[in-house]
Scaffold this motif. Sequence first.
Motif, mmCIF file in Angstrom:
data_model
loop_
_atom_site.group_PDB
_atom_site.id
_atom_site.type_symbol
_atom_site.label_atom_id
_atom_site.label_comp_id
_atom_site.label_asym_id
_atom_site.label_seq_id
_atom_site.Cartn_x
_atom_site.Cartn_y
_atom_site.Cartn_z
ATOM 1 N N ARG A 39 54.955 29.461 36.916
ATOM 2 C CA ARG A 39 56.161 28.958 37.587
ATOM 3 C C ARG A 39 55.967 28.955 39.103
ATOM 4 N N PRO A 93 57.616 29.791 30.686
ATOM 5 C CA PRO A 93 57.991 31.209 30.610
ATOM 6 C C PRO A 93 57.134 32.142 31.458
ATOM 7 N N ASN A 94 55.954 31.713 31.900
ATOM 8 C CA ASN A 94 55.056 32.592 32.647
ATOM 9 C C ASN A 94 55.339 32.523 34.148
ATOM 10 N N ALA A 95 55.505 33.679 34.775
ATOM 11 C CA ALA A 95 55.886 33.739 36.185
ATOM 12 C C ALA A 95 54.811 33.159 37.103
ATOM 13 N N ASP A 107 62.694 29.436 33.774
ATOM 14 C CA ASP A 107 62.198 30.355 32.746
ATOM 15 C C ASP A 107 63.059 30.193 31.503
#
Length: 385
Positions: A236, A231-233, A248
Amino acid sequence: MNSTTMQGLLLSDITKLELKQFPIPAVNSHNVLVKVQAVGLCGSDFHIFSGEANYNTDKRGRPIPLVEQPQILGHEIVGVVAEVGEEVEDLQIGDRVVLDQGLNCFSKQKKPLCEYCATGDSHQCQFYTEHGITGLPGGLAEYIALPAVNLIPINSDLDRVEAALTEPLGCVIHASDRVIRSRTRYAIGAEEIDRSVKSILICGGGPAGLMFIQYLRNVLQYDGLLLVSEPNAFRRELATGFGAVAIDPLVDDLAEVVEEKTNGRRVEYLIDASGAGSVFNSIPGLIRKQATILLYGYGHAGADVSVLNNLQFIEPTLVTATGASGGFDSQGKTLTYQKALDLLESKQINVGSLITHRYESLADVPQAFVSDHQNPDYIKGVAVL
């Protein structure tokens, strides 16, 4: 050394870290005293701190409360040899080393070896104890003493902060070896095309997940579809740079994306590097029947064991792994730690970008436990002493 005492960070109760004075450990004939230079902060440390886990147990496997046996945490350790026992011949004062924090038959000079050490599974040694985990003092102190066989020399200019990730990388190597050794329907590089792993999903883009990507791509030479749910940009972005397709799960339906990317086949190999209990609810919709599931992350809070019903129904192979086992060289030193250190020194595995937080003293370290590790962009913290 002019002093006989040292500072150490003691976990005296759940969420209670205190900086205290301790005697500098004594060195026997086959031991080495190490001046600690860097300590990686592991998810296991945070679990012990919060009370979610306690691996210091009695003979019946029951956790011993911290108020009864406080602990010095820290098991991802790098240091410099400060003193050697009279029987130690392969190390000298000033040598830079990484530490295998687990004491096994070789460490304890037991003969014959127990069945686990004899087969290379040192982290399951019949007589196993572990610094920073099972009650023995860990690396969040100025000094630590271990048997010489537990020390691996650093023969390069590798930064001590990056060298601290030798232990967690060793765990990734051991876990991957456990999967390779298991009798699974699907395998990476299988000669039979219908038995070959064509797609992999890693749940969690933390330190372990990001090292798994690199190990799969750079060491195992896996060139198929590699998905990462994170979920963390920022994580990713790192995962994409290392060669994965990042998803995500808060925006996209993970099961739908997996169906689309695998043309309805789903993945043959799933690695849970998140330790999130919610992952178990989604696994049946992500994997192919008789797929392989590597349970790597710890925690899994909030999961009702009834979620295993649908997993059992499709007959996956569940593989669990812990530590950095993997055999010994002729001197009794761990081969897996040596391999991990080699991969870091040769830059086949890049960990520099994973280290987001550094702590310049023991007094600064509690900040990591109390707040920093909950920061969305926190990936890995290292105490630099």
